[in-house]
Design a protein around this motif. Structure first.
Motif, PDB file in Angstrom:
ATOM      1  N   GLN A   9       0.828  -1.204   0.000  1.00  0.00           N
ATOM      2  CA  GLN A   9       0.000   0.000   0.000  1.00  0.00           C
ATOM      3  C   GLN A   9       0.870   1.265   0.000  1.00  0.00           C
ATOM      4  O   GLN A   9       0.556   2.237  -0.692  1.00  0.00           O
ATOM      5  CB  GLN A   9      -0.942  -0.005   1.207  1.00  0.00           C
ATOM      6  CG  GLN A   9      -2.005  -1.071   1.114  1.00  0.00           C
ATOM      7  CD  GLN A   9      -2.803  -1.208   2.387  1.00  0.00           C
ATOM      8  OE1 GLN A   9      -2.252  -1.196   3.481  1.00  0.00           O
ATOM      9  NE2 GLN A   9      -4.109  -1.346   2.244  1.00  0.00           N
ATOM     10  N   VAL A  10       1.956   1.247   0.749  1.00  0.00           N
ATOM     11  CA  VAL A  10       2.860   2.399   0.774  1.00  0.00           C
ATOM     12  C   VAL A  10       3.524   2.584  -0.586  1.00  0.00           C
ATOM     13  O   VAL A  10       3.625   3.708  -1.095  1.00  0.00           O
ATOM     14  CB  VAL A  10       3.908   2.250   1.900  1.00  0.00           C
ATOM     15  CG1 VAL A  10       4.997   3.301   1.785  1.00  0.00           C
ATOM     16  CG2 VAL A  10       3.239   2.322   3.269  1.00  0.00           C
ATOM     17  N   ILE A  11       3.970   1.478  -1.194  1.00  0.00           N
ATOM     18  CA  ILE A  11       4.577   1.563  -2.524  1.00  0.00           C
ATOM     19  C   ILE A  11       3.564   2.096  -3.535  1.00  0.00           C
ATOM     20  O   ILE A  11       3.896   2.941  -4.377  1.00  0.00           O
ATOM     21  CB  ILE A  11       5.134   0.187  -2.955  1.00  0.00           C
ATOM     22  CG1 ILE A  11       6.321  -0.189  -2.069  1.00  0.00           C
ATOM     23  CG2 ILE A  11       5.523   0.187  -4.429  1.00  0.00           C
ATOM     24  CD1 ILE A  11       6.777  -1.626  -2.225  1.00  0.00           C
ATOM     25  N   HIS A  12       2.321   1.629  -3.434  1.00  0.00           N
ATOM     26  CA  HIS A  12       1.250   2.100  -4.320  1.00  0.00           C
ATOM     27  C   HIS A  12       1.049   3.614  -4.152  1.00  0.00           C
ATOM     28  O   HIS A  12       0.937   4.350  -5.140  1.00  0.00           O
ATOM     29  CB  HIS A  12      -0.036   1.339  -4.007  1.00  0.00           C
ATOM     30  CG  HIS A  12      -1.212   1.738  -4.820  1.00  0.00           C
ATOM     31  ND1 HIS A  12      -1.332   1.446  -6.145  1.00  0.00           N
ATOM     32  CD2 HIS A  12      -2.346   2.405  -4.483  1.00  0.00           C
ATOM     33  CE1 HIS A  12      -2.476   1.914  -6.602  1.00  0.00           C
ATOM     34  NE2 HIS A  12      -3.113   2.513  -5.612  1.00  0.00           N
ATOM     35  N   LEU A  13       1.021   4.068  -2.920  1.00  0.00           N
ATOM     36  CA  LEU A  13       0.888   5.502  -2.643  1.00  0.00           C
ATOM     37  C   LEU A  13       2.055   6.287  -3.237  1.00  0.00           C
ATOM     38  O   LEU A  13       1.860   7.311  -3.897  1.00  0.00           O
ATOM     39  CB  LEU A  13       0.809   5.732  -1.133  1.00  0.00           C
ATOM     40  CG  LEU A  13       0.869   7.169  -0.639  1.00  0.00           C
ATOM     41  CD1 LEU A  13      -0.349   7.949  -1.116  1.00  0.00           C
ATOM     42  CD2 LEU A  13       0.971   7.214   0.874  1.00  0.00           C
ATOM     43  N   LEU A  14       3.277   5.803  -3.032  1.00  0.00           N
ATOM     44  CA  LEU A  14       4.458   6.498  -3.551  1.00  0.00           C
ATOM     45  C   LEU A  14       4.485   6.517  -5.078  1.00  0.00           C
ATOM     46  O   LEU A  14       4.889   7.524  -5.683  1.00  0.00           O
ATOM     47  CB  LEU A  14       5.733   5.862  -2.996  1.00  0.00           C
ATOM     48  CG  LEU A  14       5.931   6.010  -1.493  1.00  0.00           C
ATOM     49  CD1 LEU A  14       7.160   5.235  -1.038  1.00  0.00           C
ATOM     50  CD2 LEU A  14       6.039   7.480  -1.097  1.00  0.00           C
ATOM     51  N   LEU A  15       4.048   5.445  -5.698  1.00  0.00           N
ATOM     52  CA  LEU A  15       3.984   5.426  -7.165  1.00  0.00           C
ATOM     53  C   LEU A  15       2.973   6.446  -7.682  1.00  0.00           C
ATOM     54  O   LEU A  15       3.241   7.154  -8.660  1.00  0.00           O
ATOM     55  CB  LEU A  15       3.629   4.024  -7.672  1.00  0.00           C
ATOM     56  CG  LEU A  15       4.736   2.986  -7.635  1.00  0.00           C
ATOM     57  CD1 LEU A  15       4.189   1.603  -7.964  1.00  0.00           C
ATOM     58  CD2 LEU A  15       5.848   3.359  -8.597  1.00  0.00           C
ATOM     59  N   GLY A  16       1.818   6.533  -7.022  1.00  0.00           N
ATOM     60  CA  GLY A  16       0.816   7.520  -7.428  1.00  0.00           C
ATOM     61  C   GLY A  16       1.319   8.940  -7.267  1.00  0.00           C
ATOM     62  O   GLY A  16       1.123   9.785  -8.151  1.00  0.00           O
ATOM     63  N   LEU A  17       1.983   9.202  -6.153  1.00  0.00           N
ATOM     64  CA  LEU A  17       2.529  10.546  -5.933  1.00  0.00           C
ATOM     65  C   LEU A  17       3.665  10.859  -6.905  1.00  0.00           C
ATOM     66  O   LEU A  17       3.821  12.007  -7.340  1.00  0.00           O
ATOM     67  CB  LEU A  17       2.997  10.701  -4.487  1.00  0.00           C
ATOM     68  CG  LEU A  17       1.889  10.669  -3.431  1.00  0.00           C
ATOM     69  CD1 LEU A  17       2.492  10.732  -2.036  1.00  0.00           C
ATOM     70  CD2 LEU A  17       0.890  11.794  -3.648  1.00  0.00           C
ATOM     71  N   SER A  18       4.449   9.841  -7.263  1.00  0.00           N
ATOM     72  CA  SER A  18       5.517  10.079  -8.237  1.00  0.00           C
ATOM     73  C   SER A  18       4.948  10.369  -9.622  1.00  0.00           C
ATOM     74  O   SER A  18       5.523  11.149 -10.389  1.00  0.00           O
ATOM     75  CB  SER A  18       6.494   8.905  -8.278  1.00  0.00           C
ATOM     76  OG  SER A  18       5.864   7.749  -8.769  1.00  0.00           O
TER      77      SER A  18
END
Length: 128
Positions: free
Chosen positions: A94-103
């Motif tokens: 979930q954290v990786i998913h969030l970081l990918l979206g923000l990137s």
């Protein structure tokens, strides 16, 4: 003008997807997963449109390719995240998913900024 509109769409869609994602993360709004997925697809499409505009500016091929690749990663990861590392450690996904979206949002901002700077420089050079 089209870059500005696409960037505004990206900003709004990222914000809405972030809000829905956080609601789902905290156990509220689980029925909104399809809406969140649609918003994620719109994020990727907006990023790809901005990546297409990047190809039209000097030195923009690299960031244009980066936008396409990042969009593909965000799309594939988002669509498959429920099946990755299921269990107690799923919060990492979930954290990786969030970081990918923000990137994706950050890359869209970078493309639009570069596009704007180069257009201003080109217009001022033509006026001289």
């Amino acid at each position: 003008m089209a870059v500005r509109i696409t960037l505004m769409v990206l900003r709004v869609v990222v914000l809405l997807a972030l809000i829905l994602g956080l609601l789902m993360w905290f156990g509220v709004g689980g029925a909104l997963v399809p809406v969140h997925m649609l918003l994620g697809i719109l994020v990727v499409l907006s990023l790809w449109v901005l990546g297409g505009f990047a190809f039209t500016i000097k030195g923009g091929v690299g960031i244009g390719i980066g936008a396409i690749v990042l969009g593909l990663i965000v799309l594939l990861f988002g669509l498959n995240q429920r099946t990755i590392l299921v269990g107690d450690l799923h919060w990492l996904i979930q954290v990786i998913h969030l970081l990918l979206g923000l990137s994706a949002a950050g890359m869209g901002e970078a493309i639009a900024g570069r596009y704007k700077r180069l257009n201003v420089a080109t217009q001022s050079a033509q006026q001289q």
